[in-house]
Scaffold this motif. Structure first.
Motif, PDB file in Angstrom:
ATOM      1  N   PRO A  83     -33.309 -44.340 -46.245  1.00 10.34           N
ATOM      2  CA  PRO A  83     -32.382 -43.237 -46.516  1.00 10.34           C
ATOM      3  C   PRO A  83     -33.016 -41.907 -46.128  1.00 10.34           C
ATOM      4  N   PRO A  84     -32.233 -40.859 -46.030  1.00 12.05           N
ATOM      5  CA  PRO A  84     -32.788 -39.544 -45.706  1.00 12.05           C
ATOM      6  C   PRO A  84     -33.642 -39.035 -46.861  1.00 12.05           C
ATOM      7  N   PRO A  85     -34.520 -38.082 -46.587  1.00 14.11           N
ATOM      8  CA  PRO A  85     -35.374 -37.546 -47.651  1.00 14.11           C
ATOM      9  C   PRO A  85     -34.567 -36.805 -48.711  1.00 14.11           C
ATOM     10  N   ASP A  86     -35.007 -36.904 -49.937  1.00  8.38           N
ATOM     11  CA  ASP A  86     -34.364 -36.193 -51.045  1.00  8.38           C
ATOM     12  C   ASP A  86     -34.919 -34.770 -51.058  1.00  8.38           C
ATOM     13  N   TYR A  87     -34.438 -33.984 -50.129  1.00 11.14           N
ATOM     14  CA  TYR A  87     -35.033 -32.672 -49.869  1.00 11.14           C
ATOM     15  C   TYR A  87     -33.938 -31.641 -49.643  1.00 11.14           C
ATOM     16  N   VAL A  88     -34.137 -30.471 -50.193  1.00  9.65           N
ATOM     17  CA  VAL A  88     -33.137 -29.397 -50.128  1.00  9.65           C
ATOM     18  C   VAL A  88     -33.372 -28.496 -48.917  1.00  9.65           C
ATOM     19  N   MET A  97     -28.317 -27.770 -50.032  1.00  4.55           N
ATOM     20  CA  MET A  97     -27.698 -29.067 -49.781  1.00  4.55           C
ATOM     21  C   MET A  97     -28.762 -30.093 -49.406  1.00  4.55           C
ATOM     22  N   LYS A  98     -28.364 -31.361 -49.386  1.00  9.27           N
ATOM     23  CA  LYS A  98     -29.228 -32.456 -48.960  1.00  9.27           C
ATOM     24  C   LYS A  98     -28.459 -33.301 -47.948  1.00  9.27           C
ATOM     25  N   LEU A  99     -29.179 -34.073 -47.155  1.00  3.91           N
ATOM     26  CA  LEU A  99     -28.518 -34.940 -46.180  1.00  3.91           C
ATOM     27  C   LEU A  99     -27.645 -35.982 -46.874  1.00  3.91           C
ATOM     28  N   ALA A 100     -28.029 -36.372 -48.071  1.00  2.00           N
ATOM     29  CA  ALA A 100     -27.241 -37.355 -48.820  1.00  2.00           C
ATOM     30  C   ALA A 100     -25.838 -36.838 -49.126  1.00  2.00           C
ATOM     31  N   ASP A 101     -25.662 -35.526 -49.123  1.00  2.00           N
ATOM     32  CA  ASP A 101     -24.338 -34.959 -49.370  1.00  2.00           C
ATOM     33  C   ASP A 101     -23.352 -35.322 -48.260  1.00  2.00           C
ATOM     34  N   LEU A 102     -23.864 -35.744 -47.115  1.00  2.84           N
ATOM     35  CA  LEU A 102     -23.027 -36.059 -45.964  1.00  2.84           C
ATOM     36  C   LEU A 102     -22.796 -37.563 -45.815  1.00  2.84           C
ATOM     37  N   LYS A 103     -23.154 -38.330 -46.826  1.00  2.98           N
ATOM     38  CA  LYS A 103     -22.948 -39.778 -46.764  1.00  2.98           C
ATOM     39  C   LYS A 103     -21.465 -40.067 -46.532  1.00  2.98           C
ATOM     40  N   GLY A 104     -21.186 -41.044 -45.674  1.00  2.00           N
ATOM     41  CA  GLY A 104     -19.812 -41.330 -45.266  1.00  2.00           C
ATOM     42  C   GLY A 104     -19.545 -40.841 -43.858  1.00  2.00           C
ATOM     43  N   LYS A 105     -20.475 -40.019 -43.335  1.00  2.00           N
ATOM     44  CA  LYS A 105     -20.404 -39.556 -41.955  1.00  2.00           C
ATOM     45  C   LYS A 105     -21.605 -40.095 -41.171  1.00  2.00           C
ATOM     46  N   VAL A 106     -21.446 -40.157 -39.853  1.00  2.00           N
ATOM     47  CA  VAL A 106     -22.611 -40.396 -38.994  1.00  2.00           C
ATOM     48  C   VAL A 106     -23.284 -39.037 -38.816  1.00  2.00           C
ATOM     49  N   VAL A 107     -24.533 -38.953 -39.219  1.00  2.00           N
ATOM     50  CA  VAL A 107     -25.265 -37.683 -39.188  1.00  2.00           C
ATOM     51  C   VAL A 107     -26.340 -37.727 -38.100  1.00  2.00           C
ATOM     52  N   VAL A 108     -26.322 -36.726 -37.249  1.00  2.00           N
ATOM     53  CA  VAL A 108     -27.363 -36.564 -36.232  1.00  2.00           C
ATOM     54  C   VAL A 108     -28.165 -35.342 -36.643  1.00  2.00           C
ATOM     55  N   MET A 109     -29.276 -35.573 -37.336  1.00  2.00           N
ATOM     56  CA  MET A 109     -30.075 -34.491 -37.893  1.00  2.00           C
ATOM     57  C   MET A 109     -31.209 -34.136 -36.932  1.00  2.00           C
ATOM     58  N   ASN A 110     -31.182 -32.876 -36.488  1.00  2.00           N
ATOM     59  CA  ASN A 110     -32.151 -32.393 -35.505  1.00  2.00           C
ATOM     60  C   ASN A 110     -33.061 -31.344 -36.126  1.00  2.00           C
ATOM     61  N   ILE A 111     -34.360 -31.529 -35.995  1.00  2.00           N
ATOM     62  CA  ILE A 111     -35.346 -30.543 -36.458  1.00  2.00           C
ATOM     63  C   ILE A 111     -35.757 -29.696 -35.260  1.00  2.00           C
ATOM     64  N   TRP A 112     -35.604 -28.375 -35.385  1.00  2.00           N
ATOM     65  CA  TRP A 112     -35.867 -27.502 -34.251  1.00  2.00           C
ATOM     66  C   TRP A 112     -36.387 -26.153 -34.730  1.00  2.00           C
ATOM     67  N   ALA A 113     -36.792 -25.309 -33.767  1.00  2.00           N
ATOM     68  CA  ALA A 113     -37.234 -23.937 -34.063  1.00  2.00           C
ATOM     69  C   ALA A 113     -37.097 -23.092 -32.806  1.00  2.00           C
ATOM     70  N   THR A 114     -36.964 -21.795 -32.985  1.00  2.00           N
ATOM     71  CA  THR A 114     -36.793 -20.907 -31.835  1.00  2.00           C
ATOM     72  C   THR A 114     -38.058 -20.813 -30.993  1.00  2.00           C
ATOM     73  N   TRP A 115     -39.228 -21.120 -31.576  1.00  2.00           N
ATOM     74  CA  TRP A 115     -40.476 -21.075 -30.812  1.00  2.00           C
ATOM     75  C   TRP A 115     -40.712 -22.370 -30.036  1.00  2.00           C
ATOM     76  N   CYS A 116     -39.819 -23.334 -30.177  1.00  2.00           N
ATOM     77  CA  CYS A 116     -39.952 -24.646 -29.541  1.00  2.00           C
ATOM     78  C   CYS A 116     -39.079 -24.692 -28.286  1.00  2.00           C
ATOM     79  N   ALA A 117     -39.698 -24.600 -27.106  1.00  2.00           N
ATOM     80  CA  ALA A 117     -38.940 -24.575 -25.848  1.00  2.00           C
ATOM     81  C   ALA A 117     -38.107 -25.844 -25.628  1.00  2.00           C
ATOM     82  N   PRO A 118     -38.660 -27.052 -25.817  1.00  2.00           N
ATOM     83  CA  PRO A 118     -37.830 -28.261 -25.622  1.00  2.00           C
ATOM     84  C   PRO A 118     -36.641 -28.310 -26.580  1.00  2.00           C
TER      85      PRO A 118
END
Length: 223
Positions: A83-88, A97-118
């Protein structure tokens, strides 16, 4: 007394009675050999140039096959779906919010930052993925791990990639909360409607590709 052979003349005998190699003959053979090597080199260069000309069409389906291999090689399925992490983290309105709040949907969770070129390179493909599933239970959640001071810059960048929404991990801990931990950004995790991980990509990927769409379609069909 008879006169000996002229010095340097052709037909002079070497000690032991053997006839020496005529100097003129050796020189001719050397010149012919060099000419043959030169011709072979020219033929090879012409052949290489003709086989590598710019614009030479690829075999049918070759580009598509390479693209498929690229995404397939990056997408990793878990040994044990977790399951997704129990993290706010926080949505665009600043609501926790938490990712678990979106259960029932297909979730594409992307970790990113403005300093990250890719991260910034692949973001438009995530926007296209979200747009392709308008009206369907698919949510692309691009979670910024920028500092609070850079949140405005991150929010502006997401606004340029409509229809994505802004999400912020103020404590920058989401990568460490995943199981297994994310090695860096970008990292994208796909969760099924049951809330369990379907698979992930560590690094940049084309999320608008047919192969990425196939992953989401399969998760939708799984129910």
């Amino acid at each position: 007394m008879s006169e000996g052979p002229e010095a340097g003349g052709q037909g002079a005998e070497e000690p032991g009675g053997r006839a020496g190699t005529p100097r003129g003959g050796f020189l001719n053979w050397a010149l012919w050999g060099a000419a043959l090597v030169g011709v072979a080199a020219v033929v090879y260069i012409i052949a290489q140039a003709s086989s590598n000309q710019p614009g030479t069409p690829s075999a049918p389906g070759q580009s598509a096959t390479r693209a498929a291999e690229g995404f397939a090689g990056k997408f990793k399925r878990p040994d044990q779906p977790t399951p997704p992490p129990d993290y706010v983290f926080y949505d665009d309105a600043g609501k926790a919010m938490k990712l678990a709040d979106l259960k029932g949907k297909v979730v594409v969770m992307n970790i990113w930052a403005t300093w990250c070129a890719p991260c910034k390179v692949e973001m438009p493909t995530l926007a296209k993925l979200q747009a392709a599933y308008k009206g369907q239970p698919v949510e692309v959640v691009a979670v910024s791990i920028d500092t609070v001071e850079d949140a405005a810059k991150a929010r502006l960048f997401i606004a340029q990639n409509d229809p994505l929404k802004f999400y912020h991990d103020r404590e920058k801990k989401m990568p460490f909360k995943l199981v297994p931990m994310a090695p860096g950004a970008p990292t994208t995790v796909v969760y099924g409607k049951d809330g369990l991980e379907v698979g992930r990509v560590e690094g940049e990927a084309d999320w608008a590709s047919p192969e990425a769409r196939a992953v989401v379609d399969a998760a939708l069909a799984a129910g």
